[in-house]
Design an enzyme around this catalytic site. Structure first.
Site, short mmCIF file in Angstrom:
data_model
loop_
_atom_site.label_atom_id
_atom_site.label_comp_id
_atom_site.label_asym_id
_atom_site.label_seq_id
_atom_site.Cartn_x
_atom_site.Cartn_y
_atom_site.Cartn_z
N CYS A 31 -9.15 -7.73 1.80
CA CYS A 31 -8.99 -6.40 2.39
C CYS A 31 -10.35 -5.75 2.60
O CYS A 31 -10.51 -4.86 3.40
CB CYS A 31 -8.13 -5.53 1.50
N SER B 285 5.19 -7.20 -1.05
CA SER B 285 4.95 -7.25 0.38
C SER B 285 5.43 -8.59 0.93
O SER B 285 5.15 -9.63 0.32
CB SER B 285 3.44 -7.16 0.61
N ALA B 286 6.11 -8.56 2.08
CA ALA B 286 6.65 -9.81 2.64
C ALA B 286 5.57 -10.77 3.11
O ALA B 286 5.73 -11.99 3.02
CB ALA B 286 7.60 -9.49 3.79
N HIS B 287 4.46 -10.22 3.61
CA HIS B 287 3.50 -11.12 4.29
C HIS B 287 2.71 -12.02 3.34
O HIS B 287 1.97 -12.89 3.78
CB HIS B 287 2.58 -10.32 5.22
N THR C 222 0.84 -1.20 0.00
CA THR C 222 0.00 0.00 0.00
C THR C 222 0.87 1.25 0.00
O THR C 222 0.67 2.17 -0.80
CB THR C 222 -0.95 0.00 1.22
N1 PLP Z 1 -2.08 -4.99 -3.84
C1 PLP Z 1 -2.57 -6.23 -3.88
C2 PLP Z 1 -2.80 -6.88 -5.20
C3 PLP Z 1 -2.86 -6.92 -2.70
O1 PLP Z 1 -3.35 -8.15 -2.75
C4 PLP Z 1 -2.65 -6.26 -1.46
C5 PLP Z 1 -3.01 -6.91 -0.19
O2 PLP Z 1 -3.85 -7.76 -0.12
C6 PLP Z 1 -2.12 -4.97 -1.48
C7 PLP Z 1 -1.85 -4.36 -2.68
C8 PLP Z 1 -1.81 -4.23 -0.20
O3 PLP Z 1 -0.67 -4.81 0.38
P1 PLP Z 1 -0.17 -4.50 1.85
O4 PLP Z 1 -0.97 -5.34 2.74
O5 PLP Z 1 1.27 -4.93 1.86
O6 PLP Z 1 -0.28 -3.06 2.07
#
Ligand code: PLP
Length: 375
Positions: free
Chosen positions: A326, A202-204, A75
């Site tokens: 999300c 993103s690491a998670h 994000t």
């Molecule tokens: N973009 C995509 C395609 C995602 O799947 C996600 C999270 O689910 C994000 C962005 C946001 O990532 P973060 O949780 O690292 O902010």
């Protein structure tokens, strides 16, 4: 653990790999130094760990270490790339091309940029989730500053042809950004071969910790920073570095590089098996282009029952999502499925990891819509 439902929501997040955790632990305790401290060994140990992490991440996508900027996750990287480029370009090109099926982090950032003068084209997709090429070609004629198209979609797993999209963007003088959150470490990415200028991860999503990720920023591209102060990371993103997080992200990237192909094969087997069982029973219709999807995500309509009711009835047993995780607190129609012309919120997303334990018969869960909450 025994009472928790079976987790099939790995696109939302993954557990930390024990090898990742082990690599991180010393950086919470004995190696607690600040990577910006230049006057003693504690700082040097932390700095070396950060540089090692940078190399490990760069190695996964064929980037140079100095092209990786650590952030708190995708994000933030998305905000940094889109806003940073717009600010750096102000007065010149202000047209951004993106797609209606992007993650909200991209769409909301674009909407905010529109408020301060950006012009944004939101491309349509077809019923399989693939971008409308005619619209794209037409939009390119309108002096684009940036094309932002995600790699693997987080709800459907649909993979866009980013090499072709980026090549076309460059022909019209635009830069190309891709949100690779769902493909980084899962499918091969080569930023050079695929002409990518910026990419977030993103690491998670790959067995690393939450709250750490990064932006690949091709050498020579200038962004106005989102976060000022302290001059960390070449002034690109200020703030004391999250050393244990970076070590974890680096280790996760290293493991992904070594194990990606085996993982891919196993996950594909699990997904194909799952899909076959459900399809066989005429229970589902799969959303997204069949031969252009990541095997890590399966999105389908339940033809014989309501997904929201199904999720409610089974939530003690099965952890799946009704769309983008999300947004899953809000039972609203998924903007991705809506863009694909699937107007009813009638879908379920399951997402996998390459764990042999999951090669079992899950169709009973998905086809048996009874309320088990009293069991
Ligand atoms: N973009 C995509 C395609 C995602 O799947 C996600 C999270 O689910 C994000 C962005 C946001 O990532 P973060 O949780 O690292 O902010």
């Amino acid at each position: 653990m025994h009472n928790l439902p079976l987790y099939l929501d790995y696109a939302a997040t993954t557990p930390v790999d024990p090898r990742v955790l082990e690599a991180m632990l010393p950086y919470f305790t004995e190696h607690f130094g600040n990577a910006a401290s230049t006057t003693h060994i504690h700082g040097e140990i932390a700095r070396k760990a950060v540089e090692n992490g940078r190399q490990q991440v760069a190695g996964l996508i064929n980037a140079r270490p100095e092209e990786i900027i650590f952030t708190s996750g995708s994000t933030e990287s998305i905000n940094m790339a889109l806003k940073g480029l717009f600010w750096a370009n102000s007065g010149k090109r202000r047209h951004i091309i993106t797609v209606k099926t992007e993650h909200k982090a991209v769409l909301d950032t674009c909407a905010w940029l529109e408020e301060i003068g950006a012009e944004v084209t939101y491309l349509d997709v077809d019923e399989e989730g693939i971008i409308n090429w005619d619209q794209y070609e037409k939009a390119l004629e309108d002096d684009p500053m940036l094309v932002s198209v995600m790699h693997a979609n987080n709800e459907t797993g649909v993979i866009q042809e980013i090499s072709k999209i980026s090549k076309m963007a460059h022909e019209y003088g635009a830069l190309f950004f891709t949100d690779a959150t769902q493909s980084f470490g899962k499918v091969p990415i080569d930023v050079l071969q695929e002409n990518i200028d910026m990419l977030c991860f993103s690491a998670h999503k790959i067995y690393g910790p939450k709250g750490i990720g990064g932006l690949y920023l091709k050498k020579g591209i200038k962004l106005v920073p989102l976060v000022h102060g302290g001059g960390h990371q070449w002034g690109g993103r200020a703030g004391t570095l999250n050393v244990p997080g970076i070590v974890g992200l680096g280790e996760a990237a290293l493991i992904a590089k070594v194990e990606m192909y085996d993982h891919y094969k196993t996950v594909k087997k699990i997904k194909d098996n799952f899909e076959k069982q459900l399809n066989g029973g005429g229970q589902i219709k799969i959303n997204g282009k069949l031969n252009q999807r990541s095997p890590y995500i399966l999105n389908f309509q339940l033809l014989k029952s309501s997904p929201d009711q199904f999720i409610l009835n089974n939530r003690r047993f099965l952890a799946v999502s009704n769309g983008s995780a999300c947004n899953s607190e809000v039972m609203e129609i998924s903007h991705v499925l809506k863009a694909m012309g699937l107007f009813k919120n009638s879908s379920i997303r399951v997402s996998f990891i390459p764990n042999e334990v999951y090669i079992r018969n899950y169709s009973t869960f998905l086809t048996n819509d009874q309320d088990r909450s009293s069991i």
